[in-house]
Scaffold this motif. Structure first.
Motif, PDB file in Angstrom:
ATOM      1  N   LEU A 171       9.424 -11.901  -3.564  1.00 28.59           N
ATOM      2  CA  LEU A 171       8.005 -11.788  -3.242  1.00 28.59           C
ATOM      3  C   LEU A 171       7.135 -12.133  -4.448  1.00 28.59           C
ATOM      4  CD1 LEU A 171       8.139  -8.483  -1.161  1.00 28.59           C
ATOM      5  CD2 LEU A 171       7.786 -10.797  -0.273  1.00 28.59           C
TER       6      LEU A 171
ATOM      7  N   VAL B  58       7.273 -16.107  -4.791  1.00 23.84           N
ATOM      8  CA  VAL B  58       6.530 -16.786  -3.729  1.00 23.84           C
ATOM      9  C   VAL B  58       5.036 -16.479  -3.847  1.00 23.84           C
ATOM     10  CG1 VAL B  58       6.195 -16.995  -1.239  1.00 23.84           C
ATOM     11  CG2 VAL B  58       8.508 -16.808  -2.175  1.00 23.84           C
ATOM     12  N   GLY B  59       4.708 -15.251  -4.203  1.00 28.00           N
ATOM     13  CA  GLY B  59       3.310 -14.862  -4.297  1.00 28.00           C
ATOM     14  C   GLY B  59       2.573 -15.469  -5.463  1.00 28.00           C
TER      15      GLY B  59
ATOM     16  N   VAL C  40       2.238 -12.937  -0.624  1.00 28.26           N
ATOM     17  CA  VAL C  40       2.799 -14.179  -0.100  1.00 28.26           C
ATOM     18  C   VAL C  40       1.677 -14.957   0.606  1.00 28.26           C
ATOM     19  CG1 VAL C  40       4.420 -15.107   1.600  1.00 28.26           C
ATOM     20  CG2 VAL C  40       5.102 -13.191   0.123  1.00 28.26           C
TER      21      VAL C  40
END
Length: 272
Positions: free
Chosen positions: A151, A154-155, A211
């Protein structure tokens, strides 16, 4: 959240110290991994703290915080410290500790201003947070750091290949005093993570990311209010956070009641 105190030099120095405290804890934790595989070091030069992580070449992990005019005599030693490690780095200069003498000395040594970063502050609140529809937040579990790493990457737009490294360098903080990790869900789907460090009554909101597919649903605001509430329950009297100037993150923080404490300047030399 009740209104924050007005900005004074003493308050500004406390905001900066909270950043130094969480960064010192983080980099020392990385350094204490068996064999120090990331090559992390923390070194004090007068009131200034120099942070270096060999395997993390970006500025936030190769930086000097807390520098002030009285530390000019150490600047050449700081430059030598990073030159010996073949690493470019930055000085972070706050308005409270800036001076023509300090800025002139850095300019004479080849450093140039290359950006600003905003530090914000507020007062913790015991008002229980209310989330937008579909959002839930809880503290991360010890066995969830692989998910945290995914996370996080991706974030923030990092390559998913780095998730394992992110997991390893945050897992070591889980049982370290003062650190709390959060995971947020949107419609029961893992959607983001957030981190807080508490020390000497100051709660630093050190990281948060959502995300992309779940942005715009209020998760970042929920993270802010949850950490404000938890900081109050932990008897903190100050919250501190940082964001890129005029960014969405800064806007979210201001909407949540945080105020701008100062905008610090970064001075960088890329030919060390």
């Amino acid at each position: 959240m009740k209104g924050p105190p007005i900005v004074t030099k003493a308050l500004a120095e406390r905001l900066e110290q909270s950043e130094i405290d969480y960064m010192t804890s983080r980099v020392n934790a990385i350094r204490e991994r068996e064999g120090n595989p990331m090559g992390a070091e923390v070194r004090r030069f007068g009131d200034a703290s120099a942070f270096y992580v060999r395997e993390m070449p970006w500025g936030s992990f190769n930086t000097v915080k807390g520098i002030r005019t009285e530390d000019i005599e150490y600047i050449d030693d700081i430059i030598a410290f990073f030159r010996e490690r073949n690493r470019s780095f930055q000085f972070e200069i706050t308005p409270a500790n800036s001076s023509n003498e300090l800025l002139g000395y850095l300019s004479d040594r080849g450093f140039r201003h290359h950006g600003f970063h905003t530090s914000l502050y507020g007062v913790p609140s015991l008002e229980e947070p209310v989330y937008s529809s579909g959002i839930t937040i809880r503290e991360l579990k010890a066995d969830e750091f692989e998910l945290y790493g995914q996370l996080h990457c991706v974030g923030t737009g990092l390559s998913p290949d780095g998730a394992g490294y992110v997991a390893d360098n945050n897992r070591i903080l889980f049982d370290r005093p003062g650190w709390r990790f959060y995971i947020g869900f949107v419609d029961d789907q893992p959607a983001g993570v957030a981190v807080m460090h508490m020390y000497n009554g100051a709660a630093s909101f050190t990281f948060a990311a959502t995300v992309p597919a779940f942005r715009g649903r209020g998760l970042q605001t929920a993270f802010l209010h949850q950490r404000c509430y938890d900081a109050a329950r932990a008897q903190c009297d100050l919250i501190v956070s940082q964001a890129a100037y005029a960014s969405t993150s800064q806007n979210n923080m201001e909407r949540a009641g945080l105020r701008i404490g100062y905008t610090k300047a970064h001075f960088y030399h890329n030919t060390i």
